[in-house]
Design a protein around this motif. Structure first.
Motif, PDB file in Angstrom:
ATOM      1  N   PRO A  84       0.816  -1.224   0.000  1.00  0.00           N
ATOM      2  CA  PRO A  84       0.000   0.000   0.000  1.00  0.00           C
ATOM      3  C   PRO A  84       0.846   1.270   0.000  1.00  0.00           C
ATOM      4  CG  PRO A  84      -0.910  -1.593   1.532  1.00  0.00           C
ATOM      5  CD  PRO A  84       0.399  -2.166   1.063  1.00  0.00           C
ATOM      6  N   ASP A  85       2.052   1.199   0.598  1.00  0.00           N
ATOM      7  CA  ASP A  85       2.938   2.363   0.666  1.00  0.00           C
ATOM      8  C   ASP A  85       3.989   2.361  -0.435  1.00  0.00           C
ATOM      9  OD1 ASP A  85       1.717   3.398   2.986  1.00  0.00           O
ATOM     10  OD2 ASP A  85       2.859   2.032   4.244  1.00  0.00           O
ATOM     11  N   GLY A  86       3.881   1.458  -1.400  1.00  0.00           N
ATOM     12  CA  GLY A  86       4.866   1.391  -2.467  1.00  0.00           C
ATOM     13  C   GLY A  86       5.794   0.206  -2.293  1.00  0.00           C
ATOM     14  N   SER A  87       6.708   0.038  -3.238  1.00  0.00           N
ATOM     15  CA  SER A  87       7.623  -1.094  -3.229  1.00  0.00           C
ATOM     16  C   SER A  87       8.908  -0.782  -2.490  1.00  0.00           C
ATOM     17  CB  SER A  87       7.957  -1.494  -4.669  1.00  0.00           C
ATOM     18  OG  SER A  87       8.958  -2.487  -4.700  1.00  0.00           O
ATOM     19  N   VAL A  88       9.528  -1.827  -1.936  1.00  0.00           N
ATOM     20  CA  VAL A  88      10.867  -1.681  -1.361  1.00  0.00           C
ATOM     21  C   VAL A  88      11.870  -1.437  -2.482  1.00  0.00           C
ATOM     22  CG1 VAL A  88      12.726  -2.892  -0.160  1.00  0.00           C
ATOM     23  CG2 VAL A  88      10.371  -3.060   0.683  1.00  0.00           C
ATOM     24  N   ILE A  89      11.851  -2.274  -3.501  1.00  0.00           N
ATOM     25  CA  ILE A  89      12.774  -2.160  -4.616  1.00  0.00           C
ATOM     26  C   ILE A  89      12.357  -0.995  -5.515  1.00  0.00           C
ATOM     27  CG2 ILE A  89      13.693  -3.334  -6.666  1.00  0.00           C
ATOM     28  CD1 ILE A  89      14.623  -4.663  -4.156  1.00  0.00           C
ATOM     29  N   PRO A  90      13.276  -0.082  -5.833  1.00  0.00           N
ATOM     30  CA  PRO A  90      12.901   1.064  -6.672  1.00  0.00           C
ATOM     31  C   PRO A  90      12.850   0.709  -8.152  1.00  0.00           C
ATOM     32  CG  PRO A  90      15.195   1.256  -6.033  1.00  0.00           C
ATOM     33  CD  PRO A  90      14.659   0.036  -5.316  1.00  0.00           C
ATOM     34  N   MET A  91      12.118  -0.347  -8.483  1.00  0.00           N
ATOM     35  CA  MET A  91      11.899  -0.745  -9.858  1.00  0.00           C
ATOM     36  C   MET A  91      10.398  -0.791 -10.085  1.00  0.00           C
ATOM     37  SD  MET A  91      12.835  -4.321 -11.840  1.00  0.00           S
ATOM     38  CE  MET A  91      11.285  -5.165 -11.477  1.00  0.00           C
ATOM     39  N   PRO A  92       9.889  -0.179 -11.142  1.00  0.00           N
ATOM     40  CA  PRO A  92       8.438  -0.162 -11.367  1.00  0.00           C
ATOM     41  C   PRO A  92       7.869  -1.564 -11.498  1.00  0.00           C
ATOM     42  CG  PRO A  92       9.561   1.417 -12.803  1.00  0.00           C
ATOM     43  CD  PRO A  92      10.629   0.583 -12.174  1.00  0.00           C
ATOM     44  N   LEU A  93       6.666  -1.748 -10.978  1.00  0.00           N
ATOM     45  CA  LEU A  93       5.978  -3.022 -11.084  1.00  0.00           C
ATOM     46  C   LEU A  93       5.824  -3.429 -12.553  1.00  0.00           C
ATOM     47  CD1 LEU A  93       4.342  -5.282  -9.563  1.00  0.00           C
ATOM     48  CD2 LEU A  93       2.321  -3.856  -9.966  1.00  0.00           C
ATOM     49  N   ARG A  94       5.564  -2.457 -13.401  1.00  0.00           N
ATOM     50  CA  ARG A  94       5.377  -2.747 -14.827  1.00  0.00           C
ATOM     51  C   ARG A  94       6.635  -3.383 -15.425  1.00  0.00           C
ATOM     52  NH1 ARG A  94       1.122  -1.648 -18.691  1.00  0.00           N
ATOM     53  NH2 ARG A  94       1.812  -2.846 -20.465  1.00  0.00           N
ATOM     54  N   GLU A  95       7.797  -2.951 -14.965  1.00  0.00           N
ATOM     55  CA  GLU A  95       9.040  -3.515 -15.490  1.00  0.00           C
ATOM     56  C   GLU A  95       9.177  -4.985 -15.101  1.00  0.00           C
ATOM     57  OE1 GLU A  95      13.843  -2.827 -14.997  1.00  0.00           O
ATOM     58  OE2 GLU A  95      12.526  -1.071 -14.958  1.00  0.00           O
ATOM     59  N   GLU A  96       8.779  -5.332 -13.876  1.00  0.00           N
ATOM     60  CA  GLU A  96       8.809  -6.732 -13.461  1.00  0.00           C
ATOM     61  C   GLU A  96       7.918  -7.578 -14.376  1.00  0.00           C
ATOM     62  OE1 GLU A  96       7.107  -9.193  -9.673  1.00  0.00           O
ATOM     63  OE2 GLU A  96       8.453  -7.536  -9.187  1.00  0.00           O
ATOM     64  N   PHE A  97       6.729  -7.066 -14.680  1.00  0.00           N
ATOM     65  CA  PHE A  97       5.826  -7.753 -15.600  1.00  0.00           C
ATOM     66  C   PHE A  97       6.467  -7.921 -16.975  1.00  0.00           C
ATOM     67  CE2 PHE A  97       2.740  -7.060 -19.057  1.00  0.00           C
ATOM     68  CZ  PHE A  97       1.939  -8.180 -18.915  1.00  0.00           C
ATOM     69  N   GLU A  98       7.101  -6.866 -17.455  1.00  0.00           N
ATOM     70  CA  GLU A  98       7.702  -6.908 -18.792  1.00  0.00           C
ATOM     71  C   GLU A  98       8.839  -7.914 -18.868  1.00  0.00           C
ATOM     72  OE1 GLU A  98       6.674  -5.624 -21.512  1.00  0.00           O
ATOM     73  OE2 GLU A  98       5.061  -4.405 -20.697  1.00  0.00           O
ATOM     74  N   VAL A  99       9.572  -8.108 -17.780  1.00  0.00           N
ATOM     75  CA  VAL A  99      10.627  -9.125 -17.763  1.00  0.00           C
ATOM     76  C   VAL A  99      10.023 -10.502 -17.993  1.00  0.00           C
ATOM     77  CG1 VAL A  99      12.315 -10.307 -16.295  1.00  0.00           C
ATOM     78  CG2 VAL A  99      12.237  -7.811 -16.336  1.00  0.00           C
ATOM     79  N   TYR A 100       8.995 -10.840 -17.231  1.00  0.00           N
ATOM     80  CA  TYR A 100       8.355 -12.141 -17.401  1.00  0.00           C
ATOM     81  C   TYR A 100       7.729 -12.280 -18.799  1.00  0.00           C
ATOM     82  CZ  TYR A 100       8.867 -13.364 -12.474  1.00  0.00           C
ATOM     83  OH  TYR A 100       9.385 -13.684 -11.241  1.00  0.00           O
ATOM     84  N   ARG A 101       7.153 -11.207 -19.304  1.00  0.00           N
ATOM     85  CA  ARG A 101       6.518 -11.273 -20.623  1.00  0.00           C
ATOM     86  C   ARG A 101       7.554 -11.590 -21.701  1.00  0.00           C
ATOM     87  NH1 ARG A 101       4.990  -8.112 -24.934  1.00  0.00           N
ATOM     88  NH2 ARG A 101       6.089  -6.257 -24.191  1.00  0.00           N
ATOM     89  N   ARG A 102       8.713 -10.990 -21.601  1.00  0.00           N
ATOM     90  CA  ARG A 102       9.761 -11.240 -22.595  1.00  0.00           C
ATOM     91  C   ARG A 102      10.369 -12.633 -22.447  1.00  0.00           C
ATOM     92  NH1 ARG A 102       8.991  -6.033 -22.418  1.00  0.00           N
ATOM     93  NH2 ARG A 102       9.695  -4.667 -24.122  1.00  0.00           N
ATOM     94  N   LEU A 103      10.483 -13.111 -21.245  1.00  0.00           N
ATOM     95  CA  LEU A 103      11.072 -14.432 -21.037  1.00  0.00           C
ATOM     96  C   LEU A 103      10.219 -15.549 -21.617  1.00  0.00           C
ATOM     97  CD1 LEU A 103      12.425 -14.057 -17.388  1.00  0.00           C
ATOM     98  CD2 LEU A 103      13.791 -14.382 -19.455  1.00  0.00           C
ATOM     99  N   ALA A 104       8.945 -15.272 -21.877  1.00  0.00           N
ATOM    100  CA  ALA A 104       8.069 -16.300 -22.449  1.00  0.00           C
ATOM    101  C   ALA A 104       8.581 -16.776 -23.801  1.00  0.00           C
ATOM    102  CB  ALA A 104       6.650 -15.760 -22.578  1.00  0.00           C
ATOM    103  N   GLY A 105       9.375 -15.975 -24.476  1.00  0.00           N
ATOM    104  CA  GLY A 105       9.912 -16.365 -25.768  1.00  0.00           C
ATOM    105  C   GLY A 105      11.308 -16.931 -25.698  1.00  0.00           C
ATOM    106  N   SER A 106      11.734 -17.358 -24.510  1.00  0.00           N
ATOM    107  CA  SER A 106      13.099 -17.851 -24.334  1.00  0.00           C
ATOM    108  C   SER A 106      13.097 -19.294 -23.841  1.00  0.00           C
ATOM    109  CB  SER A 106      13.843 -16.976 -23.314  1.00  0.00           C
ATOM    110  OG  SER A 106      13.430 -17.292 -21.986  1.00  0.00           O
ATOM    111  N   SER A 107      14.311 -19.845 -23.706  1.00  0.00           N
ATOM    112  CA  SER A 107      14.458 -21.198 -23.159  1.00  0.00           C
ATOM    113  C   SER A 107      14.579 -21.194 -21.640  1.00  0.00           C
ATOM    114  CB  SER A 107      15.692 -21.866 -23.772  1.00  0.00           C
ATOM    115  OG  SER A 107      16.861 -21.106 -23.493  1.00  0.00           O
TER     116      SER A 107
END
Length: 347
Positions: A66-89
């Motif tokens: 509720p007060d934000g993330s500990v890690i200063p990385m946007p939540l959207r970026e975490e999602f985008e990492v997983y989305r891109r990995l779907a095309g990998s081994s």
């Protein structure tokens, strides 16, 4: 407003927004996972109908505190990492959708949904010194190294990682690019000076290695407690919050408990030399002790960055106990780590 912990609300959300579309979906259970510090993780169990056949499936919902993330990385970026990995081994979960519509955001917070991979994170046999566990320990260590090899040799350019992360100008500049990124990110929220960080930054820049052989996709935190295991194999590489493009030594500096030191009757059976040799044979990438040492020292700066970000959140009125712990204990420990790495004692 959709309330995530309410089964009926979660059901309405999933039926309306589920990607890809299914014939029918009924949420049976919603529960929060206690593990993890930086963000909230929830498990949603559902009955999903595809091609007329109902099946039990589980999903993971990730969102900031509720007060934000500990890690200063946007939540959207975490999602985008997983989305891109779907095309990998690289074995991992599959990102389904990012909820950015205020009408559907659970409890008014952005969230994303991914598939849940069945397995476990804990390998009990790593903790003891029973010679009977030696073969299992070495096999698990090799399995982890094999999966790191997949991460480091995947074609990150083809997967689009250059669009969401800093691409070092050359392999020789991986280390300085890391320091530059950490400095820039820290400057966006730092509110008080730290002599240990100032001295650490100066010495990290002065000693930055220039002999990285490649620019690779790096996971960040990895090893025991960070991956999903099943049947003696890693079925999902999890926790990509500290990912970056850089020197694979960055990952080995953050490796947790997956290189056991095994010595029997005065003979070394397994340890860091053997593990790095095994990895080199798999990838052709050499991890030198000098580069590994530099990235281990740099980890103190990484810790300070997210710990100070927690303090910044508290200063702006947050009240989370997770943020408070990171802002005090972790921030203090990170400065001691930097001080120890460079041979001085904070005043």
């Amino acid at each position: 407003m959709i309330r995530l912990r309410e089964v009926a609300d979660a059901g309405r959300w999933f039926r309306a927004r589920f990607v890809p579309a299914v014939e029918d979906l009924t949420v049976e259970r919603v529960a929060r996972v206690s593990r993890g510090v930086s963000r909230e993780t929830w498990i949603v169990d559902a009955t999903v109908v595809r091609d007329g056949r109902p099946a039990a499936e589980s999903f993971v919902v990730r969102r900031d505190l509720p007060d934000g993330s500990v890690i200063p990385m946007p939540l959207r970026e975490e999602f985008e990492v997983y989305r891109r990995l779907a095309g990998s081994s690289v074995p991992t979960t599959r990102a389904l959708w990012f909820e950015d519509d205020p009408e559907w955001q659970p409890d008014g917070r952005a969230a994303y949904v991914r598939t849940k991979v069945d397995g476990h994170w804990r390998l009990d046999f790593l903790e003891g010194d029973d010679p009977g566990d030696d073969e299992r320990k070495i096999a698990a260590s090799k399995e982890h190294l094999d999966k790191l090899a997949l991460v480091h040799t995947t074609d990150w350019r083809a997967l689009g990682f250059g669009a969401i992360g800093t691409v070092p100008a050359s392999a020789a500049e991986c280390a300085t690019a890391l320091v530059d990124d950490l400095t820039a990110r820290l400057s966006s929220f730092q509110f008080e000076p730290s002599p240990a960080v100032a001295e650490g930054l100066a010495q990290l820049r002065a000693g930055a290695p220039t002999d990285s052989p490649v620019i690779a996709l790096c996971k960040g935190t990895n090893g025991h407690g960070e991956e999903v295991w099943s049947g003696g194999r890693i079925v999902a590489m999890s926790d990509w919050e500290l990912w970056r493009l850089g020197d694979p030594a960055y990952d080995f500096a953050q490796l947790q408990d997956m290189v056991p030191e095994i010595v029997r009757d005065g003979r070394r059976v397994w340890g860091w030399p053997e593990a790095l040799g095994y990895y080199r044979d798999r990838t052709g990438i050499e991890i030198t002790p000098e580069r590994l040492g530099w990235y281990r020292a740099c980890y103190g700066l990484i810790q300070f960055s997210y710990a100070h970000h927690s303090a910044y959140r508290l200063r702006r009125g947050a009240g989370s106990i997770r943020l408070a712990w990171n802002a005090t204990e972790v921030q203090y420990r990170s400065q001691l780590k930097l001080a120890a790495a460079f041979g001085f004692t904070p005043g």
